[in-house]
Scaffold this active site. Structure first.
Site, PDB file in Angstrom:
ATOM      1  N   ASN A 282       0.806  -1.220   0.000  1.00  0.00           N
ATOM      2  CA  ASN A 282       0.000   0.000   0.000  1.00  0.00           C
ATOM      3  C   ASN A 282       0.838   1.267   0.000  1.00  0.00           C
ATOM      4  OD1 ASN A 282      -2.939  -0.818   0.265  1.00  0.00           O
ATOM      5  ND2 ASN A 282      -2.026  -2.043   1.886  1.00  0.00           N
TER       6      ASN A 282
ATOM      7  N   GLY B 188      -4.026 -11.915   2.495  1.00  0.00           N
ATOM      8  CA  GLY B 188      -3.216 -11.058   1.620  1.00  0.00           C
ATOM      9  C   GLY B 188      -2.066 -11.828   0.994  1.00  0.00           C
TER      10      GLY B 188
ATOM     11  N   ASP C  99       0.850 -10.904   0.276  1.00  0.00           N
ATOM     12  CA  ASP C  99       2.131 -10.675   0.945  1.00  0.00           C
ATOM     13  C   ASP C  99       2.299 -11.564   2.171  1.00  0.00           C
ATOM     14  OD1 ASP C  99       0.024  -9.304   2.165  1.00  0.00           O
ATOM     15  OD2 ASP C  99       1.291  -7.650   2.846  1.00  0.00           O
TER      16      ASP C  99
END
Length: 272
Positions: free
Chosen positions: A9, A107, A109
């Protein structure tokens, strides 16, 4: 040469692997408003800095938690390398049993971090990623991804204090050296940083007991992310700081999925 992208982000981290070795890595700000042509220029400049030509890139893999950016980035990769990037998304092989209620909600990641951490350090372990959000991921002794916790990141907490309290200034995230502070800036730094250390220690200790009730001391704790060094310097709860774990995880996942992969794209898809 393999090119990997970790799209977060706040930042995009890209790196190149020659064989199993990470040869170079770069960081750029995440910008959802950039066009594919702008990303072509940025990526080209970073590669050029290390004298890497586009034709030297054999394949590309991307992990992203920013869906709105992917159209521009995917098209930039197609234009620059004439390759279809491999995306870390539901259905990709990870070699890990994801025991989340809905595995699609985890997510990318977090999965990439968990895969690399388990291969590098073995389980049971906890991975703490200090990003825009701070994530805590639990991996069992046999390599099962059990789940975890998500907390607001340190910078989000600091920015919220500045934005919501009229008289409080924006601060740099540096340790003031003491908890009893004599001015507002140091008082805020103390509260944010030392308070965050307490948050990390409490969550990790509770996760250790859930992961290994009989021997919580056997659970390893691996930290990564931009502010991992700042927090780890104030606590003994973190065993290892590994800043490249996400890039390493992308390489591992690529190797699991690269056999017979269709990476070439037809000419009509090169435009746009």
């Amino acid at each position: 040469m393999l090119l990997v992208f970790d799209v977060g982000n706040t930042n995009i981290v890209m790196g190149t692997f020659e064989g199993d070795e990470l040869s170079f890595s770069w960081r750029m700000s995440t910008d959802k408003d950039k066009s594919s042509d702008e990303y072509v220029i940025l990526i080209s400049q970073m590669l050029q800095y290390q004298d890497i030509k586009p034709y030297m890139i054999d394949d590309v893999i991307v992990s992203s938690v920013v869906p709105d950016l992917m159209y521009s980035l995917e098209h930039a990769i197609r234009k620059l390398f004439k390759l279809m990037p491999l995306l870390v998304e539901p259905g990709i092989k990870t070699g890990m049993d994801i025991q989340y209620d809905n595995p699609k909600q985890v997510g990318a990641d977090r999965i990439v971090n968990a895969v690399a951490a388990f291969q590098k350090y073995a389980g049971p372990l906890i991975v703490v990623d200090f990003g825009t959000a701070t994530t805590f991921c639990a991996i069992a002794e046999k390599g099962n991804y059990l789940g975890g916790t998500i907390a607001p990141g340190i910078k989000i907490s600091s920015d919220a204090l500045f934005q919501k309290a009229a008289k409080l200034p924006r601060i740099d995230l540096v340790k003031p050296g003491q908890v009893i502070c004599k001015n507002t800036v140091n008082s805020m730094q103390s509260g944010i940083i030392y308070g965050y250390v307490g948050l990390v220690e409490h969550i990790v200790n509770k996760m250790k007991k859930e992961l290994s009730p009989d021997a919580p001391e056997k659970v390893k704790v691996i930290a990564t992310g931009g502010l991992s060094t700042l927090i780890s310097s104030e606590t003994e709860i973190i065993d290892m700081v590994d800043k490249t774990i996400t890039l390493d995880g992308l390489k591992i996942i690529y190797d699991l999925n690269s056999q017979d992969r269709e990476k070439e794209i037809p000419p009509e898809m090169l435009e746009g």
